[in-house]
Design an enzyme around this catalytic site. Structure first.
Site, mmCIF file in Angstrom:
data_model
loop_
_atom_site.group_PDB
_atom_site.id
_atom_site.type_symbol
_atom_site.label_atom_id
_atom_site.label_comp_id
_atom_site.label_asym_id
_atom_site.label_seq_id
_atom_site.Cartn_x
_atom_site.Cartn_y
_atom_site.Cartn_z
ATOM 1 N N ASN A 1 -5.355 -7.616 -7.334
ATOM 2 C CA ASN A 1 -4.744 -7.456 -6.008
ATOM 3 C C ASN A 1 -5.133 -8.606 -5.088
ATOM 4 O OD1 ASN A 1 -3.767 -5.080 -7.009
ATOM 5 N ND2 ASN A 1 -5.018 -3.757 -5.740
ATOM 6 N N ASP A 2 -6.435 -8.844 -4.957
ATOM 7 C CA ASP A 2 -6.887 -9.932 -4.083
ATOM 8 C C ASP A 2 -6.721 -11.292 -4.746
ATOM 9 O OD1 ASP A 2 -7.529 -8.803 -1.650
ATOM 10 O OD2 ASP A 2 -9.551 -8.240 -2.258
ATOM 11 N N GLU B 1 -12.025 -12.046 -8.183
ATOM 12 C CA GLU B 1 -10.871 -11.870 -7.293
ATOM 13 C C GLU B 1 -10.728 -13.017 -6.307
ATOM 14 O OE1 GLU B 1 -11.543 -8.241 -5.080
ATOM 15 O OE2 GLU B 1 -13.711 -8.584 -5.061
ATOM 16 N N ARG C 1 -19.145 -0.020 -7.711
ATOM 17 C CA ARG C 1 -18.996 -1.267 -6.970
ATOM 18 C C ARG C 1 -19.823 -1.204 -5.691
ATOM 19 N NH1 ARG C 1 -13.080 -3.008 -5.013
ATOM 20 N NH2 ARG C 1 -13.494 -1.387 -3.471
ATOM 21 N N HIS D 1 0.836 -1.208 0.000
ATOM 22 C CA HIS D 1 0.000 0.000 0.000
ATOM 23 C C HIS D 1 0.869 1.256 0.000
ATOM 24 C CE1 HIS D 1 -4.120 -1.452 0.319
ATOM 25 N NE2 HIS D 1 -3.689 -2.406 1.107
ATOM 26 N N ARG E 1 -0.055 -9.162 0.502
ATOM 27 C CA ARG E 1 0.789 -8.195 -0.205
ATOM 28 C C ARG E 1 1.380 -7.149 0.733
ATOM 29 N NH1 ARG E 1 -2.619 -3.497 -3.100
ATOM 30 N NH2 ARG E 1 -4.484 -3.484 -1.853
ATOM 31 N N ARG F 1 -15.385 3.174 -5.886
ATOM 32 C CA ARG F 1 -15.439 2.572 -4.555
ATOM 33 C C ARG F 1 -16.452 3.331 -3.699
ATOM 34 N NH1 ARG F 1 -9.768 3.192 -5.581
ATOM 35 N NH2 ARG F 1 -8.718 1.196 -5.943
ATOM 36 N N CYS G 1 -8.773 -4.454 -13.023
ATOM 37 C CA CYS G 1 -8.863 -3.257 -12.193
ATOM 38 C C CYS G 1 -7.881 -3.277 -11.024
ATOM 39 C CB CYS G 1 -10.291 -3.048 -11.677
ATOM 40 S SG CYS G 1 -10.851 -4.315 -10.534
#
Length: 577
Positions: free
Chosen positions: A456-457, A433, A333, A190, A467, A297, A504
């Protein structure tokens, strides 16, 4: 004396400045006791320090805006939860009241107890939370002694440290810190993501940095190559100035692409969408010529206050989003929140045994269908103002998609009866994901209108590697053969049904990976607005036909090194002005 070091470039850009070294945090406190009559006063002093830190974190949270509100806010909210953890508070009370330890030593003992528990866990997510415990305990310790808990940056400095928390990045950047070097860390953390969004040069995984660099040393760093030069000589300064000229030329070149199409050399259109969560993000996406919003988001609405936003509050936010994109498609989302994204409204469960695999995303929405129905009504009402799609997070199989589809159908009928203006139909998509969804996609693809692959997930769950755990930095990588093969199979299923498929995750915003994504069949990318022009430039320099002829070689790669060699061989060459 001049010395060269190397780390891993995590955020592009060059910097020249004086080093400020922050030694690794360690709570070294000598054992100290208090008299029985002093225990309650000592405990009151400790409680006051904890409350002070809570107030400081609330103040920092309220000052966040835009992308930082989402990324940094998650960590601040997690720290708030830690400060409210009964295990922490009860342990401190017992150590002072029964053990008659001073507040400082009680903090150290309780920190060590919790860290020992976390270190013994098999789950990487929990092991990585030790850093958060240290950060919180360190803040309380500083409050006990009226010390400044947060590192204060100075304009013109380059920070050298063992690790940097995401909550520190935005403030250091605003204070004029020119760059950061860390002895540990990962380019996919992050912290690295935030540094890239702020265009702050960052070098991670430079293990010799703390031992070789002293306070006040002059440094030149290159966030692209990971090169660090201590006390640079004349030739180093010439190279640095040449690099600055090149970066300036590159920025000028990129600005010219704002209104250019995202089309390959052989004429294939690649749609570039933007990830967003604020009006600032939407405005930037519009200005850079994004095809629309590929991931909006909605969590920030729920993280801002202590009350769940009602239908009208959500509707106004979604309506303004749609209006801001002036007719371009907006993908909203549904709520993706869980115990790993702490909120103030009480929606997220506290003390879940494994929050990364817990009641989050669509699972939480289905457990609280009233919450999901309210959100779908707000989104549907916003669809009357422009094109809207709905994206469902953390889908694991067909049942969840069917349930959301049925609820959306009922919501549209109810709003029509109420006389509300909505789109006749709203496209429904799923975030791919969770590995089970990726593998089982052929069984429910016909129930979807589009998909978005959340790498990412997906990488995290597929490789069982958090991560944000620095110890797993080499393992957590989208360049794992299993990841590429799974993404390729997902895209093939979508293409067979003529269904749009986008990426994404963070990989979409890294122009180095653009050839890889295109050769896997991806023709839609959704990314943070800041690297959008770099990705557009990469697309315009690629011949997709020639690139896809090399797809078999990519899919035959047996390890990460083979994939990296493939990537190096296909990197586009950008024309000079």
């Amino acid at each position: 004396m001049r010395q060269g070091l190397h780390g891993q470039g995590a955020s592009r850009g060059s910097a020249l400045g004086r080093a400020r070294v922050r030694e690794p945090h360690a709570l070294e406190v000598a054992e100290a006791r208090v008299a029985p009559a002093e225990a309650e006063a000592e405990l009151a002093r400790l409680h006051a320090a904890i409350e002070q830190v809570r107030g400081e974190i609330r103040g920092m949270r309220d000052q966040l805006h835009g992308a930082l509100a989402h990324e940094v806010g998650e960590f601040l909210d997690l720290h708030t939860l830690l400060l409210e953890d009964p295990e922490l508070l009860h342990g401190l009370d017992e150590l002072v009241r029964s053990g008659l330890y001073g507040a400082d030593y009680a903090l150290r003992l309780q920190r060590d107890r919790l860290a020992a528990v976390f270190e013994g866990m098999d789950d990487a997510y929990f092991r990585s939370r030790i850093e958060d415990i240290d950060h919180v305990i360190g803040r309380v310790h500083a409050a006990l002694h009226d010390h400044e808990a947060e590192l204060q940056g100075v304009a013109g400095e380059i920070l050298v440290t063992d690790a940097i928390a995401p909550s520190e990045i935005g403030r250091l950047h605003a204070q004029g810190v020119l760059g950061i070097v860390t002895s540990g860390g990962s380019m996919l953390s992050h912290t690295a993501i935030l540094a890239r969004s702020l265009h702050l040069p960052l070098i991670v995984n430079a293990p010799q940095a703390l031992g070789a660099i002293n306070d006040g040393d002059v440094l030149v760093i290159d966030g692209s190559t990971g090169e660090i030069v201590i006390e640079p000589g004349p030739s180093d300064l010439r190279v640095y100035r040449a690099r600055l000229r090149e970066e300036k030329r590159e920025r000028k070149q990129l600005r010219r692409l704002r209104r250019e199409p995202s089309k390959t050399l052989d004429g294939v259109d690649i749609r570039l969408y933007a990830n967003a969560e604020s009006r600032e993000d939407v405005a930037e996406a519009h200005a850079l010529g994004a095809a629309g919003i590929g991931l909006y988001r909605t969590e920030f609405l729920f993280l801002q206050g202590r009350e769940v936003p009602d239908e009208d509050a959500q509707f106004r936010a979604y309506r303004d989003l749609v209006l801001g994109m002036t007719g371009r498609t907006v993908t909203i989302r549904t709520l993706d929140i869980g115990a790993d994204k702490a909120d103030n409204s009480g929606l997220a469960l506290r003390n879940e045994p494994n929050p990364a695999l817990g009641l989050r995303g669509v699972r939480l929405s289905m457990a609280r269908t009233g919450l999901l129905e309210t959100q779908l009504r707000a989104i549907a009402r916003a669809s009357g103002y422009g094109p809207v799609r709905i994206l469902v997070p953390m889908v694991s199989g067909r049942e969840e998609v069917i349930a959301v589809r049925q609820l959306l159908t009922r919501v549209l009928k109810d709003l029509a009866r109420e006389g509300q203006e909505t789109a006749a139909q709203i496209a429904l998509g799923a975030m791919i994901e969770v590995p089970s969804a990726a593998i089982a996609l052929p069984t429910f693809a016909r129930d979807l209108d589009f998909i978005s692959i959340g790498t990412n997930d997906l990488v995290q769950y597929l490789l069982a590697a958090d991560r944000n755990n620095d110890a797993l930095g080499d393992l957590y990588s989208p360049l794992h053969p299993a990841v590429l093969r799974l993404v390729h199979s997902v895209v093939r299923v979508a293409r067979a049904r003529g269904m749009p498929a986008s990426i994404c995750g963070e990989i979409a915003g890294d122009a180095r990976f653009t050839p890889l994504l295109l050769v896997l069949g991806i023709e839609e990318l959704s990314l943070h607005p800041s690297p959008l022009l770099e990705v557009r430039r990469a697309i315009r320099a690629l011949d997709l036909g020639h690139l896809r002829a090399r797809a078999p070689a990519l899919l035959r790669a047996r390890d990460r090194a083979g994939i990296e060699r493939w990537l190096d061989a296909v990197q586009p060459v950008h024309a000079a002005d």
